[in-house]
Design an enzyme around this catalytic site. Sequence first.
Site, PDB file in Angstrom:
ATOM      1  N   LYS A  59       0.861  -1.190   0.000  1.00 57.26           N
ATOM      2  CA  LYS A  59       0.000   0.000   0.000  1.00 57.26           C
ATOM      3  C   LYS A  59       0.897   1.240   0.000  1.00 57.26           C
ATOM      4  O   LYS A  59       1.957   1.249   0.628  1.00 57.26           O
ATOM      5  CB  LYS A  59      -0.871  -0.028   1.274  1.00 57.26           C
ATOM      6  CG  LYS A  59      -1.739   1.200   1.499  1.00 57.26           C
ATOM      7  CD  LYS A  59      -2.918   1.259   0.563  1.00 57.26           C
ATOM      8  CE  LYS A  59      -3.724   2.540   0.761  1.00 57.26           C
ATOM      9  NZ  LYS A  59      -4.675   2.772  -0.325  1.00 57.26           N
ATOM     10  N   SER A  84     -12.577   6.325  -1.460  1.00 61.38           N
ATOM     11  CA  SER A  84     -11.760   7.448  -1.015  1.00 61.38           C
ATOM     12  C   SER A  84     -11.111   7.026   0.293  1.00 61.38           C
ATOM     13  O   SER A  84     -11.512   7.455   1.376  1.00 61.38           O
ATOM     14  CB  SER A  84     -12.608   8.701  -0.814  1.00 61.38           C
ATOM     15  OG  SER A  84     -11.762   9.762  -0.386  1.00 61.38           O
ATOM     16  N   CYS A 142      -2.704  10.046  -6.001  1.00 60.91           N
ATOM     17  CA  CYS A 142      -3.818   9.751  -5.087  1.00 60.91           C
ATOM     18  C   CYS A 142      -4.785  10.936  -5.094  1.00 60.91           C
ATOM     19  O   CYS A 142      -4.398  12.067  -4.789  1.00 60.91           O
ATOM     20  CB  CYS A 142      -3.311   9.491  -3.671  1.00 60.91           C
ATOM     21  SG  CYS A 142      -4.691   9.218  -2.544  1.00 60.91           S
ATOM     22  N   ASN A 205      -4.054   5.321 -12.041  1.00 61.24           N
ATOM     23  CA  ASN A 205      -4.726   5.319 -10.748  1.00 61.24           C
ATOM     24  C   ASN A 205      -6.242   5.430 -11.003  1.00 61.24           C
ATOM     25  O   ASN A 205      -6.677   5.600 -12.151  1.00 61.24           O
ATOM     26  CB  ASN A 205      -4.223   6.495  -9.894  1.00 61.24           C
ATOM     27  CG  ASN A 205      -4.309   6.178  -8.402  1.00 61.24           C
ATOM     28  OD1 ASN A 205      -5.261   5.528  -7.959  1.00 61.24           O
ATOM     29  ND2 ASN A 205      -3.349   6.631  -7.636  1.00 61.24           N
ATOM     30  N   SER A 206      -7.023   5.366  -9.960  1.00 63.88           N
ATOM     31  CA  SER A 206      -8.476   5.503 -10.132  1.00 63.88           C
ATOM     32  C   SER A 206      -8.782   6.848 -10.802  1.00 63.88           C
ATOM     33  O   SER A 206      -7.983   7.783 -10.742  1.00 63.88           O
ATOM     34  CB  SER A 206      -9.181   5.414  -8.778  1.00 63.88           C
ATOM     35  OG  SER A 206      -8.724   6.438  -7.934  1.00 63.88           O
ATOM     36  N   THR A 284      -9.423  -3.768  -7.997  1.00 72.74           N
ATOM     37  CA  THR A 284     -10.822  -3.989  -7.584  1.00 72.74           C
ATOM     38  C   THR A 284     -11.180  -5.476  -7.586  1.00 72.74           C
ATOM     39  O   THR A 284     -11.839  -5.971  -6.661  1.00 72.74           O
ATOM     40  CB  THR A 284     -11.772  -3.218  -8.523  1.00 72.74           C
ATOM     41  OG1 THR A 284     -11.296  -1.870  -8.615  1.00 72.74           O
ATOM     42  CG2 THR A 284     -13.188  -3.207  -7.993  1.00 72.74           C
TER      43      THR A 284
END
Length: 323
Positions: A59, A84, A142, A205-206, A284
């Site tokens: 992480k 989030s 992020c 990233n997302s 995911t």
Amino acid sequence: MSDPTPACPRNTAEFVDLTTHIGGIALDNYLFNASGPLCTSEAELTQLGHSATAAIMTKSCTILPREGNAEPRYQNLPLGALQSMGLPNLGYQAYLAMLPRLKLLNKPIVVSISGFSVTDNQTMVSAFQQSDADLIEVNFSCPNIEGKPQLGYDFEQTDQALKVLCQLGDKPIGLKLPPYFDFSHFSAMADIIKQYPISFITCINSVGNTLVIDAETESAIIKPKGGFGGLCGDYIKPIGLANVRAFSTLLPENIDIIGVGGIKNGTDAFEYLLAGASAVQVATCYEKEGVECFSRISNELATLMARKGYKTIAEVKGQLKTL
Ligand code: SIN
């Protein structure tokens, strides 16, 4: 004399070689976990070490431990998730301390760092340069920290940060990038990256700061940032594919590209390979399915490649046809 030709043609999955490499580090498979779900604690990282993931990815860490954002901060959606999390992590020193134990699991280790300033990132990159980590991924993307814009959208600051971070040691260093949506942005970022000894980039990233509304409750579905969060899963696969493809045409071959975004089966993994990825990360789907996803998706990819007559990652990488 018996016929030396094997009765069974060698186009079965077991003859497909999924080995690859990132930044010169050999991976025995094309898939590993993304810095995201289920890679925060030593127990989670150890479980990854016992799975079919090609590498153990941590992480994203910060200087100090963090609880992360207020709950609810993660909601599953029909085709993915909205999250989030806010970088909940143990602090970089905890990851430094556990690296020698993770190393015993005999997989490459990728540490992800996500400092709140260049100085934070400098401290962490310097420390991991002296550690057992094999690769360092610096997260410039992020979207979930209130008041902290995604560095990857600020080209000047990205340039300034890379000037500092790329001279701290010889371990391969890579960047986790946010999604870009315009060719001028792909080229601007590629031009910056080319000036530095960056070994790999991770796209994407997302998709940050999206909003999902529950019409019944008339409410946002997550608490942080008034409901704005990173969109993940199937929804973002075309964006991930486009970013991998665009950067693979703009960057030299010695900069590897790791694809992320909506990889849940062998076909998704194959599409990223066609787009130019040297490896992919699963986020995911790993959150939803657990470590079993790595062997399942690898087997599906090998079966698909065998059916098409491909035997290696290199044969397919970047071979997307355009019309
Ligand atoms: C988070 O912890 O908020 C997600 C990490 C990221 O988007 O980089």
